[in-house]
Write a protein that holds these residues in place. Structure first.
Motif, PDB file in Angstrom:
ATOM      1  N   VAL A 114     -74.327 -76.371  28.598  1.00 15.55           N
ATOM      2  CA  VAL A 114     -74.518 -76.354  27.269  1.00 15.55           C
ATOM      3  C   VAL A 114     -73.478 -75.181  26.805  1.00 15.55           C
ATOM      4  O   VAL A 114     -72.718 -75.720  26.003  1.00 15.55           O
ATOM      5  CB  VAL A 114     -75.851 -75.900  26.632  1.00 15.55           C
ATOM      6  N   LEU A 115     -73.699 -73.815  27.313  1.00 14.33           N
ATOM      7  CA  LEU A 115     -72.633 -73.055  26.973  1.00 14.33           C
ATOM      8  C   LEU A 115     -71.217 -73.253  27.093  1.00 14.33           C
ATOM      9  O   LEU A 115     -70.202 -72.832  26.287  1.00 14.33           O
ATOM     10  CB  LEU A 115     -73.213 -71.684  27.463  1.00 14.33           C
ATOM     11  N   ASP A 116     -70.857 -73.961  28.415  1.00 15.64           N
ATOM     12  CA  ASP A 116     -69.478 -74.204  28.703  1.00 15.64           C
ATOM     13  C   ASP A 116     -68.748 -75.391  27.476  1.00 15.64           C
ATOM     14  O   ASP A 116     -67.950 -75.360  27.145  1.00 15.64           O
ATOM     15  CB  ASP A 116     -69.464 -74.834  30.158  1.00 15.64           C
ATOM     16  N   ALA A 117     -70.013 -76.253  27.086  1.00 14.08           N
ATOM     17  CA  ALA A 117     -69.686 -77.322  26.140  1.00 14.08           C
ATOM     18  C   ALA A 117     -69.131 -76.715  25.030  1.00 14.08           C
ATOM     19  O   ALA A 117     -68.271 -77.079  24.192  1.00 14.08           O
ATOM     20  CB  ALA A 117     -70.594 -78.419  26.154  1.00 14.08           C
ATOM     21  N   ALA A 118     -69.959 -75.792  24.567  1.00 15.38           N
ATOM     22  CA  ALA A 118     -69.903 -74.951  23.169  1.00 15.38           C
ATOM     23  C   ALA A 118     -68.454 -74.226  23.273  1.00 15.38           C
ATOM     24  O   ALA A 118     -67.799 -74.252  22.147  1.00 15.38           O
ATOM     25  CB  ALA A 118     -70.984 -74.107  23.019  1.00 15.38           C
ATOM     26  N   ARG A 119     -68.192 -73.732  24.407  1.00 16.41           N
ATOM     27  CA  ARG A 119     -66.842 -73.032  24.529  1.00 16.41           C
ATOM     28  C   ARG A 119     -65.574 -73.803  24.318  1.00 16.41           C
ATOM     29  O   ARG A 119     -64.880 -73.591  23.709  1.00 16.41           O
ATOM     30  CB  ARG A 119     -66.849 -72.176  25.808  1.00 16.41           C
ATOM     31  N   LEU A 165     -77.725 -64.121  32.471  1.00 16.12           N
ATOM     32  CA  LEU A 165     -76.681 -63.922  33.047  1.00 16.12           C
ATOM     33  C   LEU A 165     -75.405 -64.714  32.647  1.00 16.12           C
ATOM     34  O   LEU A 165     -74.208 -64.190  32.250  1.00 16.12           O
ATOM     35  CB  LEU A 165     -76.389 -63.650  34.721  1.00 16.12           C
ATOM     36  N   VAL A 166     -75.623 -65.983  32.676  1.00 18.57           N
ATOM     37  CA  VAL A 166     -74.694 -66.926  32.201  1.00 18.57           C
ATOM     38  C   VAL A 166     -74.150 -66.781  30.550  1.00 18.57           C
ATOM     39  O   VAL A 166     -73.139 -66.401  30.542  1.00 18.57           O
ATOM     40  CB  VAL A 166     -75.058 -68.444  32.238  1.00 18.57           C
ATOM     41  N   ALA A 167     -75.277 -66.672  30.011  1.00 23.11           N
ATOM     42  CA  ALA A 167     -75.090 -66.132  28.584  1.00 23.11           C
ATOM     43  C   ALA A 167     -74.346 -64.876  28.367  1.00 23.11           C
ATOM     44  O   ALA A 167     -73.515 -65.042  27.257  1.00 23.11           O
ATOM     45  CB  ALA A 167     -76.338 -66.209  27.795  1.00 23.11           C
ATOM     46  N   ARG A 173     -66.727 -62.624  27.471  1.00 24.44           N
ATOM     47  CA  ARG A 173     -65.390 -63.345  27.395  1.00 24.44           C
ATOM     48  C   ARG A 173     -65.293 -63.517  25.960  1.00 24.44           C
ATOM     49  O   ARG A 173     -63.960 -63.915  25.414  1.00 24.44           O
ATOM     50  CB  ARG A 173     -65.425 -64.659  28.031  1.00 24.44           C
ATOM     51  N   GLY A 174     -66.010 -62.936  24.855  1.00 21.35           N
ATOM     52  CA  GLY A 174     -65.870 -63.100  23.595  1.00 21.35           C
ATOM     53  C   GLY A 174     -66.251 -64.463  22.918  1.00 21.35           C
ATOM     54  O   GLY A 174     -65.770 -64.348  21.673  1.00 21.35           O
ATOM     55  N   GLU A 175     -66.960 -64.791  23.591  1.00 20.54           N
ATOM     56  CA  GLU A 175     -67.427 -66.227  22.813  1.00 20.54           C
ATOM     57  C   GLU A 175     -68.650 -65.897  21.720  1.00 20.54           C
ATOM     58  O   GLU A 175     -69.538 -64.866  22.160  1.00 20.54           O
ATOM     59  CB  GLU A 175     -68.171 -67.215  24.036  1.00 20.54           C
ATOM     60  N   ALA A 237     -75.035 -61.398  12.776  1.00 20.99           N
ATOM     61  CA  ALA A 237     -76.223 -61.302  13.505  1.00 20.99           C
ATOM     62  C   ALA A 237     -75.643 -60.717  14.765  1.00 20.99           C
ATOM     63  O   ALA A 237     -74.709 -60.593  15.240  1.00 20.99           O
ATOM     64  CB  ALA A 237     -76.374 -62.754  14.160  1.00 20.99           C
ATOM     65  N   ALA A 238     -76.668 -59.945  15.229  1.00 20.30           N
ATOM     66  CA  ALA A 238     -76.644 -58.829  16.240  1.00 20.30           C
ATOM     67  C   ALA A 238     -76.358 -59.916  17.566  1.00 20.30           C
ATOM     68  O   ALA A 238     -76.995 -60.966  17.755  1.00 20.30           O
ATOM     69  CB  ALA A 238     -77.853 -58.165  16.580  1.00 20.30           C
ATOM     70  N   ALA A 239     -75.837 -59.583  18.723  1.00 15.16           N
ATOM     71  CA  ALA A 239     -75.490 -60.325  19.863  1.00 15.16           C
ATOM     72  C   ALA A 239     -76.631 -60.669  20.764  1.00 15.16           C
ATOM     73  O   ALA A 239     -76.841 -61.671  21.167  1.00 15.16           O
ATOM     74  CB  ALA A 239     -74.473 -59.739  20.610  1.00 15.16           C
TER      75      ALA A 239
END
Length: 358
Positions: A114-119, A165-167, A173-175, A237-239
């Motif tokens: 999911v996070l890779d697709a969003a990137r 850790l993935v998130a 990486r600045g995402e 929003a805070a990270a």
């Protein structure tokens, strides 16, 4: 962003939600729709969407459904493509050792996809729904948003730490990834009766007379859903942030349920760390028996290691008594507990309203 004629309209977005037929995901979907956003759900069972969202006052209007699972790269890509934001709530929340492989596959591999697709699709914001358990055991007395990822010795919590850790790697990486840490959640309309509400059911049925010491943070799913809906479009929003909740010792938690139900609910409290071998034994037995054993190592481990935290911002959680009362009434309404088990949460209502849920 969607085009519009006013500033307010420009803030309305198409949001991809994973886990939208689960407890957190369904309530968050309803909150997003109430805020005027459109939602695209990635759902393994598209036919269940209406039944899940209906009780929350959210109809099918404004909801697009992509059939699939978060472990299916093609389905994830189709769901994320063209959206303005992603709310990744898909997760298997269970301390059942029989689900270990499913937990790891969904919670970790699903987050990666999911996070890779969003990137790849340059989504403007991704909210990854983590857990306070991903930060356990905590190195300090208090949990903070900048706490290191934990190394919990329990399959579900370990999977949430691995997903965390993935998130965080995406953040580094600045995402545009925001991580939230919900507490243990109660509330009505839990589509699959998740572990937290099931433990409340078992307690009210008299199946949990022995409790570990320690405690855990607890909150209301509706507060977490509201926080997520705000985060989706909040420009500053805070990270990383905790969603509304409060830390309770197990004694305080049981006292709150006694107060809400008017029931005695006698219980014995033992040191949590002393009970962990019992939890491991129960997990070993659970692997070979078909019925659910209320004593779970993961729950005991959490009580032994959880600690206090302060949610970000000024949003206070709703009163604990309201959350427990609404949850118990809902459990009674769906037939999960008897009127006797529900106690005064049902008896205090007028007869014609006794089966209504807040």
């Amino acid at each position: 962003m969607l085009d519009g004629d006013t500033d307010d309209e420009e803030l309305l977005m198409l949001v991809c939600v994973t886990g939208g037929t689960g407890f957190v995901g369904s309530h968050t979907t309803a909150a997003l729709l109430a805020a005027g956003h459109r939602v695209r759900l990635l759902a393994r069972r598209p036919e269940a969407v209406g039944a899940v969202l209906g009780p929350l006052g959210a109809g099918a209007a404004g909801v697009d459904v992509v059939p699939g699972d978060v472990t299916d790269a093609a389905a994830v890509d189709a769901a994320v493509r063209g959206t303005d934001a992603v709310l990744h709530a898909a997760s298997v929340y269970s301390f059942d050792p029989r689900r270990r492989a499913e937990i790891r596959r969904t919670n970790v591999r699903g987050t990666e996809l999911v996070l890779d697709a969003a990137r790849r699709h340059h989504v403007g914001r991704t909210v990854h729904v983590s857990s306070f358990g991903a930060l356990l055991p905590a190195p300090e007395r208090f949990l903070r948003e900048d706490a290191p990822v934990g190394r919990p010795r329990e399959p579900y919590l370990a999977s949430k730490a691995a997903a965390e850790l993935v998130a965080r790697q995406h953040q580094e990486r600045g995402e545009p990834v925001v991580i939230t840490y919900p507490p243990g959640l109660h509330g009505p309309h839990d589509p699959r009766l998740g572990d937290q509400n099931r433990r409340l059911r078992d307690l009210l049925r008299g199946l949990m007379p022995i409790w570990p010491g320690g405690g855990f943070p607890i909150g209301d799913v509706r507060d977490t859903a509201a926080a997520h809906a705000t985060l989706i479009s909040s420009p500053a929003a805070a990270a990383r942030q905790f969603t509304p909740g409060r830390y309770l010792t197990t004694r305080e938690y049981l006292r709150a349920i006694r107060d809400a139900t008017g029931r005695a609910l006698p219980a014995v409290f033992l040191p949590a760390r002393a009970m962990m071998p019992v939890g491991r034994l129960a997990d070993a037995v659970q692997r070979v028996v078909p019925w659910h054993i209320p004593a779970e190592f993961g729950a005991i481990y959490t009580c032994a290691h959880a600690c206090w935290h302060r949610p970000a911002g000024d949003t206070a959680p709703r009163p604990l008594g309201e959350t427990i009362t609404d949850t118990v009434r809902w459990l009674h309404d769906r037939g999960a507990i008897s009127g006797r088990a529900a106690g005064t949460t049902v008896r205090a209502l007028p007869e014609n309203a006794a089966r209504q849920v807040s």
